[in-house]
Design a protein around this motif. Structure first.
Motif, PDB file in Angstrom:
ATOM      1  N   MET A   1      34.060  41.969  33.181  1.00  0.00           N
ATOM      2  CA  MET A   1      33.960  40.693  33.931  1.00  0.00           C
ATOM      3  C   MET A   1      33.423  39.248  33.654  1.00  0.00           C
ATOM      4  SD  MET A   1      32.890  42.356  37.282  1.00  0.00           S
ATOM      5  CE  MET A   1      33.912  44.154  38.082  1.00  0.00           C
ATOM      6  N   ARG A   2      34.288  38.477  34.004  1.00  0.00           N
ATOM      7  CA  ARG A   2      33.707  37.102  33.826  1.00  0.00           C
ATOM      8  C   ARG A   2      32.379  36.770  33.790  1.00  0.00           C
ATOM      9  NH1 ARG A   2      38.783  32.961  34.256  1.00  0.00           N
ATOM     10  NH2 ARG A   2      39.811  33.787  32.202  1.00  0.00           N
ATOM     11  N   ALA A   3      31.928  35.961  32.446  1.00  0.00           N
ATOM     12  CA  ALA A   3      30.426  35.619  33.069  1.00  0.00           C
ATOM     13  C   ALA A   3      30.114  35.094  33.971  1.00  0.00           C
ATOM     14  CB  ALA A   3      29.686  35.079  31.728  1.00  0.00           C
ATOM     15  N   SER A   4      31.274  34.252  34.214  1.00  0.00           N
ATOM     16  CA  SER A   4      30.696  33.565  35.208  1.00  0.00           C
ATOM     17  C   SER A   4      30.599  33.707  36.990  1.00  0.00           C
ATOM     18  CB  SER A   4      31.948  32.148  35.257  1.00  0.00           C
ATOM     19  OG  SER A   4      33.849  32.308  35.109  1.00  0.00           O
ATOM     20  N   PHE A   5      31.333  35.170  36.898  1.00  0.00           N
ATOM     21  CA  PHE A   5      32.125  36.110  37.955  1.00  0.00           C
ATOM     22  C   PHE A   5      30.431  36.419  38.294  1.00  0.00           C
ATOM     23  CE2 PHE A   5      33.787  38.558  41.092  1.00  0.00           C
ATOM     24  CZ  PHE A   5      33.651  40.041  40.946  1.00  0.00           C
ATOM     25  N   ARG A  61      41.226  44.544  40.035  1.00  0.00           N
ATOM     26  CA  ARG A  61      42.125  43.668  40.602  1.00  0.00           C
ATOM     27  C   ARG A  61      41.076  42.941  40.979  1.00  0.00           C
ATOM     28  NH1 ARG A  61      44.190  46.893  45.319  1.00  0.00           N
ATOM     29  NH2 ARG A  61      45.482  48.055  43.977  1.00  0.00           N
ATOM     30  N   HIS A  62      40.587  43.003  41.193  1.00  0.00           N
ATOM     31  CA  HIS A  62      39.422  41.508  41.670  1.00  0.00           C
ATOM     32  C   HIS A  62      38.882  41.205  40.247  1.00  0.00           C
ATOM     33  CE1 HIS A  62      40.948  42.579  44.952  1.00  0.00           C
ATOM     34  NE2 HIS A  62      40.927  41.166  45.605  1.00  0.00           N
ATOM     35  N   LYS A  63      38.942  41.732  39.509  1.00  0.00           N
ATOM     36  CA  LYS A  63      37.844  41.599  38.877  1.00  0.00           C
ATOM     37  C   LYS A  63      37.818  40.144  37.146  1.00  0.00           C
ATOM     38  CE  LYS A  63      40.459  43.405  33.907  1.00  0.00           C
ATOM     39  NZ  LYS A  63      39.651  44.291  33.261  1.00  0.00           N
ATOM     40  N   ASP A  64      39.457  39.052  37.511  1.00  0.00           N
ATOM     41  CA  ASP A  64      39.113  37.942  36.879  1.00  0.00           C
ATOM     42  C   ASP A  64      39.193  37.064  37.611  1.00  0.00           C
ATOM     43  OD1 ASP A  64      39.581  39.271  34.414  1.00  0.00           O
ATOM     44  OD2 ASP A  64      41.409  39.552  34.331  1.00  0.00           O
ATOM     45  N   VAL A  65      38.600  36.876  39.304  1.00  0.00           N
ATOM     46  CA  VAL A  65      38.633  36.503  40.088  1.00  0.00           C
ATOM     47  C   VAL A  65      37.570  35.179  39.817  1.00  0.00           C
ATOM     48  CG1 VAL A  65      38.541  35.795  42.219  1.00  0.00           C
ATOM     49  CG2 VAL A  65      40.190  37.535  41.645  1.00  0.00           C
TER      50      VAL A  65
END
Length: 133
Positions: A1-5, A61-65
């Protein structure tokens, strides 16, 4: 997952939300994911398999949102689901609740398609066992 997320999720986890059915705080994505899978332990085997697969697919599905509103909505809806799950082995019968018509009306065609697929998948799980076999 992205750090910002993750940073965003951690920052919202300490702030109270104004949700009717959810508890006052959100969990960061990974702890929420783990709690969801843990909560499925008390379900019948068929429901657990179906629920685990669905949770895993949705989080994948939502890991890059990156849309903050979407992230908060995603986490809060899963938190509300978690709050409805049985908490211990003594929860003999788990019964869901009916979908609120206003929520149903706000769904996109993609969400309605997913709901339709889920409905058919659960029908296979809940087929009555015939005594002839």
């Amino acid at each position: 997952m992205r750090a910002s997320f993750l940073r965003l999720a951690e920052s919202v986890s300490t702030k109270p939300l104004n949700l009717r059915e959810a508890s006052a705080t959100l969990y960061p994505p990974i702890p929420l994911y783990r709690r969801l899978l843990r909560s499925h332990r008390y379900l019948p085997r068929e429901m657990r398999v179906l629920g685990d697969d669905y949770v895993k697919a949705e989080f994948r599905r939502h890991k890059d949102v990156t849309n903050r509103v979407h992230i908060i909505g995603f986490l809060s809806q899963w938190k509300m689901y978690l709050d409805q799950m049985p908490r211990d082995k003594d929860a003999k019968s788990f019964s869901g609740k009916k979908l609120d018509p206003t929520v149903f009306e706000k769904m996109s065609s993609e969400q309605l398609g997913q709901l339709y697929e889920l409905m058919h998948a659960t029908k296979d799980v809940w087929k009555p066992i015939s005594e002839d076999s």
